[in-house]
Design a protein around this motif. Structure first.
Motif, PDB file in Angstrom:
ATOM      1  N   VAL A 135     -25.259  -6.529 -35.430  1.00 53.79           N
ATOM      2  CA  VAL A 135     -25.191  -7.078 -33.899  1.00 53.79           C
ATOM      3  C   VAL A 135     -23.839  -6.557 -33.370  1.00 53.79           C
ATOM      4  N   LEU A 136     -22.494  -6.572 -34.213  1.00 53.67           N
ATOM      5  CA  LEU A 136     -21.382  -6.307 -33.625  1.00 53.67           C
ATOM      6  C   LEU A 136     -21.408  -4.756 -33.400  1.00 53.67           C
ATOM      7  N   SER A 137     -22.144  -3.981 -34.534  1.00 51.90           N
ATOM      8  CA  SER A 137     -21.941  -2.449 -34.349  1.00 51.90           C
ATOM      9  C   SER A 137     -22.931  -2.149 -33.178  1.00 51.90           C
ATOM     10  N   GLN A 138     -23.902  -2.801 -32.935  1.00 52.80           N
ATOM     11  CA  GLN A 138     -24.736  -2.365 -31.895  1.00 52.80           C
ATOM     12  C   GLN A 138     -24.173  -2.503 -30.470  1.00 52.80           C
ATOM     13  N   LYS A 139     -23.225  -3.736 -30.314  1.00 51.60           N
ATOM     14  CA  LYS A 139     -22.717  -3.994 -29.259  1.00 51.60           C
ATOM     15  C   LYS A 139     -21.370  -2.918 -28.989  1.00 51.60           C
ATOM     16  N   LEU A 140     -20.751  -2.638 -30.000  1.00 51.11           N
ATOM     17  CA  LEU A 140     -19.563  -1.799 -29.942  1.00 51.11           C
ATOM     18  C   LEU A 140     -20.124  -0.371 -29.855  1.00 51.11           C
ATOM     19  N   SER A 141     -21.461  -0.173 -30.246  1.00 54.96           N
ATOM     20  CA  SER A 141     -21.644   1.578 -29.890  1.00 54.96           C
ATOM     21  C   SER A 141     -21.730   1.954 -28.761  1.00 54.96           C
ATOM     22  N   LYS A 142     -21.894   1.079 -27.710  1.00 58.65           N
ATOM     23  CA  LYS A 142     -22.048   1.360 -26.204  1.00 58.65           C
ATOM     24  C   LYS A 142     -20.584   1.958 -26.080  1.00 58.65           C
ATOM     25  N   VAL A 143     -19.468   1.234 -26.415  1.00 58.85           N
ATOM     26  CA  VAL A 143     -18.077   1.804 -26.282  1.00 58.85           C
ATOM     27  C   VAL A 143     -17.682   2.799 -26.727  1.00 58.85           C
ATOM     28  N   ILE A 144     -17.975   2.989 -28.040  1.00 63.40           N
ATOM     29  CA  ILE A 144     -17.828   4.260 -28.894  1.00 63.40           C
ATOM     30  C   ILE A 144     -18.313   5.427 -28.303  1.00 63.40           C
ATOM     31  N   ARG A 145     -19.490   5.470 -28.041  1.00 61.48           N
ATOM     32  CA  ARG A 145     -20.154   6.436 -27.633  1.00 61.48           C
ATOM     33  C   ARG A 145     -19.551   6.942 -26.087  1.00 61.48           C
ATOM     34  N   ALA A 146     -19.113   6.019 -25.338  1.00 64.20           N
ATOM     35  CA  ALA A 146     -18.624   6.291 -24.017  1.00 64.20           C
ATOM     36  C   ALA A 146     -17.363   7.001 -24.248  1.00 64.20           C
ATOM     37  N   ALA A 147     -16.482   6.348 -25.407  1.00 64.19           N
ATOM     38  CA  ALA A 147     -15.132   7.171 -25.539  1.00 64.19           C
ATOM     39  C   ALA A 147     -15.367   8.406 -26.315  1.00 64.19           C
ATOM     40  N   ARG A 148     -16.242   8.482 -26.860  1.00 60.14           N
ATOM     41  CA  ARG A 148     -16.337   9.977 -27.499  1.00 60.14           C
ATOM     42  C   ARG A 148     -16.815  10.895 -26.559  1.00 60.14           C
ATOM     43  N   ARG A 149     -17.851  10.457 -25.580  1.00 59.70           N
ATOM     44  CA  ARG A 149     -18.326  11.155 -24.379  1.00 59.70           C
ATOM     45  C   ARG A 149     -16.793  11.596 -23.644  1.00 59.70           C
ATOM     46  N   ARG A 150     -16.291  10.729 -23.081  1.00 61.21           N
ATOM     47  CA  ARG A 150     -15.043  10.772 -22.297  1.00 61.21           C
ATOM     48  C   ARG A 150     -14.281  12.027 -23.219  1.00 61.21           C
ATOM     49  N   ALA A 151     -13.793  11.634 -24.329  1.00 60.45           N
ATOM     50  CA  ALA A 151     -12.896  12.443 -25.177  1.00 60.45           C
ATOM     51  C   ALA A 151     -13.696  14.196 -25.098  1.00 60.45           C
ATOM     52  N   ARG A 152     -14.841  14.399 -25.471  1.00 70.14           N
ATOM     53  CA  ARG A 152     -15.572  15.580 -25.191  1.00 70.14           C
ATOM     54  C   ARG A 152     -15.211  16.147 -24.107  1.00 70.14           C
ATOM     55  N   ARG A 153     -15.488  15.453 -23.005  1.00 74.96           N
ATOM     56  CA  ARG A 153     -15.397  16.105 -21.541  1.00 74.96           C
ATOM     57  C   ARG A 153     -13.899  16.470 -21.181  1.00 74.96           C
ATOM     58  N   ALA A 154     -13.143  15.480 -21.720  1.00 71.28           N
ATOM     59  CA  ALA A 154     -11.694  16.017 -21.442  1.00 71.28           C
ATOM     60  C   ALA A 154     -11.268  17.198 -22.107  1.00 71.28           C
ATOM     61  N   GLN A 155     -11.749  17.302 -23.587  1.00 62.66           N
ATOM     62  CA  GLN A 155     -11.547  18.460 -24.164  1.00 62.66           C
ATOM     63  C   GLN A 155     -12.077  19.755 -23.643  1.00 62.66           C
ATOM     64  N   ARG A 156     -13.313  19.502 -23.163  1.00 67.63           N
ATOM     65  CA  ARG A 156     -13.816  21.049 -22.626  1.00 67.63           C
ATOM     66  C   ARG A 156     -13.026  21.157 -21.303  1.00 67.63           C
ATOM     67  N   PHE A 157     -12.681  20.411 -20.316  1.00 68.41           N
ATOM     68  CA  PHE A 157     -11.926  20.814 -19.401  1.00 68.41           C
ATOM     69  C   PHE A 157     -10.461  21.086 -19.574  1.00 68.41           C
ATOM     70  N   SER A 158     -10.136  21.014 -20.726  1.00 73.70           N
ATOM     71  CA  SER A 158      -8.552  21.079 -20.955  1.00 73.70           C
ATOM     72  C   SER A 158      -8.469  22.345 -21.589  1.00 73.70           C
ATOM     73  N   THR A 159      -9.534  22.836 -22.436  1.00 74.51           N
ATOM     74  CA  THR A 159      -9.203  24.179 -23.115  1.00 74.51           C
ATOM     75  C   THR A 159      -9.272  25.282 -22.277  1.00 74.51           C
ATOM     76  N   PRO A 160      -8.219  26.016 -22.385  1.00 72.35           N
ATOM     77  CA  PRO A 160      -8.059  27.300 -21.525  1.00 72.35           C
ATOM     78  C   PRO A 160      -9.186  28.272 -21.938  1.00 72.35           C
ATOM     79  N   THR A 161      -9.607  28.847 -20.805  1.00 75.22           N
ATOM     80  CA  THR A 161     -10.820  30.016 -20.898  1.00 75.22           C
ATOM     81  C   THR A 161     -10.143  31.297 -21.142  1.00 75.22           C
ATOM     82  N   ARG A 162     -10.897  32.382 -21.971  1.00 68.41           N
ATOM     83  CA  ARG A 162     -10.226  33.619 -22.105  1.00 68.41           C
ATOM     84  C   ARG A 162     -10.882  34.463 -21.282  1.00 68.41           C
TER      85      ARG A 162
END
Length: 162
Positions: A135-162
């Motif tokens: 149950v703890l894992s299920q509840k916290l997975s929402k937060v973990i997914r959101a954190a990883r999604r935001r991290a990927r989005r930030a990485q995608r926009f901060s990577t310089p294009t060539r």
């Protein structure tokens, strides 16, 4: 012993003992054992966070401001978890306690709404759910997914294009 006087706290009129108030005012905010378990779980998932979050609405037990997620670890008694055997109501001064628990629940709903309006992903973990890792894992997975999604989005926009 300190003198007692009547004082109004919100909608509640209770006996106020100045010595007790001074003693309780010296008590600091400590991270509870259930909150430490949540911290351990989040840490093992590779998330970074803070536990001192007095500046956020409701002072979440665990939060990451940059990734915009917060976790509240609620005690079943004080936050009056519906349907939980730990959410008892004292028989003495019952009306006061029912009012207090109702106020606590309204405040909990309000601060979750405020955080969500500010763009935070919010999870509420109840004390009784700590015994069940699934149950703890299920509840916290929402937060973990959101954190990883935001991290990927930030990485995608901060990577310089060539």
């Amino acid at each position: 012993a300190g003198s007692s006087a009547w004082r109004r706290f919100g909608r509640h009129r209770t006996v106020y003992d100045q010595a007790t108030s001074r003693r309780l005012a010296r008590c600091g905010h400590e991270t509870s054992a259930p909150a430490l378990l949540v911290c351990s779980f989040l840490s093992s998932a590779g998330l970074r966070f803070r536990t001192q979050n007095r500046d956020l609405p409701g002072s979440p037990d665990v939060a990451n401001r940059s990734k915009k997620w917060a976790v509240f670890v609620h005690g079943c008694y004080w936050h009056h978890h519906a349907g939980c055997h730990r959410a008892t109501v004292p028989t003495r001064n019952r009306a006061f306690w029912l009012s207090k628990f109702g106020d606590n629940r309204r405040r909990d709903r309000r601060v979750v709404s405020q955080l969500e309006a500010a763009g935070f992903t919010v999870a509420v973990i109840w004390e009784c759910e700590m015994a069940e890792p699934r149950v703890l894992s299920q509840k916290l997975s929402k937060v973990i997914r959101a954190a990883r999604r935001r991290a990927r989005r930030a990485q995608r926009f901060s990577t310089p294009t060539r």
